[in-house]
Design a protein around this motif. Structure first.
Motif, PDB file in Angstrom:
ATOM      1  N   TRP A  99     -10.656   1.246   4.353  1.00 30.74           N
ATOM      2  CA  TRP A  99     -10.124   0.419   3.256  1.00 30.74           C
ATOM      3  C   TRP A  99     -11.009   0.594   2.022  1.00 30.74           C
ATOM      4  O   TRP A  99     -12.022  -0.069   1.887  1.00 30.74           O
ATOM      5  N   HIS A 100     -10.588   1.526   1.150  1.00 28.20           N
ATOM      6  CA  HIS A 100     -11.397   1.797  -0.035  1.00 28.20           C
ATOM      7  C   HIS A 100     -10.801   1.225  -1.296  1.00 28.20           C
ATOM      8  O   HIS A 100     -11.490   1.044  -2.293  1.00 28.20           O
ATOM      9  N   THR A 101      -9.482   0.995  -1.272  1.00 29.72           N
ATOM     10  CA  THR A 101      -8.847   0.472  -2.476  1.00 29.72           C
ATOM     11  C   THR A 101      -7.515  -0.161  -2.108  1.00 29.72           C
ATOM     12  O   THR A 101      -7.097  -0.136  -0.942  1.00 29.72           O
ATOM     13  N   TRP A 102      -6.840  -0.753  -3.083  1.00 23.36           N
ATOM     14  CA  TRP A 102      -5.498  -1.317  -2.862  1.00 23.36           C
ATOM     15  C   TRP A 102      -4.493  -0.249  -3.251  1.00 23.36           C
ATOM     16  O   TRP A 102      -4.589   0.325  -4.347  1.00 23.36           O
ATOM     17  N   GLU A 103      -3.557   0.035  -2.373  1.00 22.38           N
ATOM     18  CA  GLU A 103      -2.671   1.175  -2.599  1.00 22.38           C
ATOM     19  C   GLU A 103      -1.224   0.729  -2.774  1.00 22.38           C
ATOM     20  O   GLU A 103      -0.639   0.189  -1.836  1.00 22.38           O
ATOM     21  N   PRO A 104      -0.633   0.983  -3.933  1.00 23.45           N
ATOM     22  CA  PRO A 104       0.763   0.569  -4.138  1.00 23.45           C
ATOM     23  C   PRO A 104       1.714   1.119  -3.093  1.00 23.45           C
ATOM     24  O   PRO A 104       2.676   0.467  -2.714  1.00 23.45           O
ATOM     25  N   ARG A 105       1.469   2.292  -2.603  1.00 26.32           N
ATOM     26  CA  ARG A 105       2.392   2.888  -1.631  1.00 26.32           C
ATOM     27  C   ARG A 105       1.797   2.987  -0.226  1.00 26.32           C
ATOM     28  O   ARG A 105       2.339   3.681   0.626  1.00 26.32           O
ATOM     29  N   GLY A 106       0.709   2.288  -0.023  1.00 30.02           N
ATOM     30  CA  GLY A 106       0.088   2.342   1.302  1.00 30.02           C
ATOM     31  C   GLY A 106       0.643   1.256   2.223  1.00 30.02           C
ATOM     32  O   GLY A 106       1.026   0.178   1.770  1.00 30.02           O
ATOM     33  N   HIS A 107       0.719   1.546   3.499  1.00 31.89           N
ATOM     34  CA  HIS A 107       1.015   0.537   4.537  1.00 31.89           C
ATOM     35  C   HIS A 107       2.393  -0.092   4.396  1.00 31.89           C
ATOM     36  O   HIS A 107       2.599  -1.245   4.771  1.00 31.89           O
ATOM     37  N   LEU A 108       3.348   0.642   3.838  1.00 30.44           N
ATOM     38  CA  LEU A 108       4.658   0.037   3.617  1.00 30.44           C
ATOM     39  C   LEU A 108       5.382  -0.199   4.942  1.00 30.44           C
ATOM     40  O   LEU A 108       5.369   0.652   5.829  1.00 30.44           O
ATOM     41  N   GLY A 109       6.027  -1.362   5.021  1.00 29.98           N
ATOM     42  CA  GLY A 109       6.757  -1.713   6.238  1.00 29.98           C
ATOM     43  C   GLY A 109       8.163  -2.170   5.914  1.00 29.98           C
ATOM     44  O   GLY A 109       8.694  -1.885   4.834  1.00 29.98           O
ATOM     45  N   GLN A 110       8.765  -2.842   6.875  1.00 31.24           N
ATOM     46  CA  GLN A 110      10.155  -3.296   6.724  1.00 31.24           C
ATOM     47  C   GLN A 110      10.198  -4.809   6.505  1.00 31.24           C
ATOM     48  O   GLN A 110       9.389  -5.541   7.055  1.00 31.24           O
ATOM     49  N   GLU A 111      11.195  -5.240   5.714  1.00 26.98           N
ATOM     50  CA  GLU A 111      11.384  -6.680   5.484  1.00 26.98           C
ATOM     51  C   GLU A 111      12.010  -7.322   6.712  1.00 26.98           C
ATOM     52  O   GLU A 111      12.818  -6.700   7.420  1.00 26.98           O
TER      53      GLU A 111
END
Ligand code: DGY
Length: 292
Positions: A99-111
């Motif tokens: 975990w080095h930064t906050w990523e707009p497209r990182g770790h995306l999941g489903q609603e």
């Protein structure tokens, strides 16, 4: 657990047998126990017991329905959330120093909110899962079952559909049926191919309902998006099994009913079944009531 041979030897003098779901209780074992009057399974599922063989020998069989419904549905719901939002992956990512930064497209999941949940087996636990999904997360509920569940239809707007519709329309598909000849191996390559590529499969019922190899391939090739399993085939799943290597597969060790409250209630219920059987009474929760 004691081996089959050890149980078979020790049961010889027994009038009552308290079995776990890991114990195979078949005709051969019953024949080794000529005094046996009652088998109390410490589980709601009793696919480990040959009930027909018990009935033929006048042996009463009991299980533990009702007392683990909410705990199991809670856990199935937790598994669904964990798979949808990739919680296990996220925990490991943070813990392992990535975990080095906050990523707009990182770790995306489903609603989850407003999604469609498919329930295979709208019995007590299936209903409890559907209730959480509909009342808590505004989900549309589809179900597939040999029986109509009017209560679920009226209370949760659940719609009974055929298996193909359940497979093709569910964003989340949660298995709550028992293991029997018609459900064994029900989920294979063909079924996964009919599911959405964003679908999440949750199994907290019995492992052999899902074909393990086919599931592995479906997850690996992203035919479906993720799975969360509290039960596997075989069980335990060996620690070198390839399913463990897939980040989109969460596996827990058959613990959905593992709350202090539920396990205590299951113990009391199983004990009450044993005592009733020894007295010659009908068991409080007897699965073969035809044995008097
Ligand atoms: C059951 O009761 O059948 C569960 O699988 C374990 O509690």
């Amino acid at each position: 657990p004691p081996s089959y041979e050890v149980i078979k030897a020790k049961v010889a003098e027994c009038e009552g047998l308290l079995s776990l779901l890991t114990d195979r209780v078949d005709a051969e074992l019953m024949d080794a126990a000529p005094k046996l009057k009652v088998i109390a399974n410490y589980a709601v599922g009793y696919d480990n017991i040959d009930v027909d063989a018990a009935t033929a020998r006048g042996i009463k069989v009991g299980n533990t329905p009702g007392v683990l419904t909410e705990a199991t549905a809670d856990f199935a719901f937790c598994l669904m959330c964990a798979a949808a939002r990739r919680i296990v992956e996220g925990v490991l990512y943070a813990r392992n120093g990535h975990w080095h930064t906050w990523e707009p497209r990182g770790h995306l999941g489903q609603e989850l909110w407003g999604a469609t949940i498919g329930i295979l087996g709208m019995g007590r636990i299936g209903y409890a899962m559907a209730y959480r999904a509909h009342r808590g997360f505004n989900m549309r509920v589809l179900y597939h079952d040999v029986r109509e569940n009017e209560h679920a239809e009226q209370n949760l707007g659940a719609q009974r559909v055929d298996l193909d519709t359940l497979l093709s329309e569910s964003d989340y598909l949660s298995i709550h049926t028992d293991l029997n000849p018609s459900t064994e191996g029900l989920f294979g390559r063909e079924e996964f191919a009919k599911m959405k590529d964003r679908a999440v499969l949750i199994n907290s019922a019995r492992g052999p309902i899902v074909q393990t190899e086919a599931l592995y391939e479906a997850l690996r090739d992203r035919v479906i998006w993720a799975a969360a399993l509290d039960v596997t085939d075989p069980e335990p799943l060996p620690s070198d099994h390839p399913l463990y290597t897939l980040p989109n597969c969460i596996i827990t060790p058959h613990i959905a009913s593992a709350t202090y409250t539920s396990r205590n209630r299951m113990a009391v219920m199983a004990a009450e079944n044993i005592l009733a059987g020894l007295r010659g009474d009908t068991l409080p929760t007897q699965v073969n009531p035809e044995v008097k």
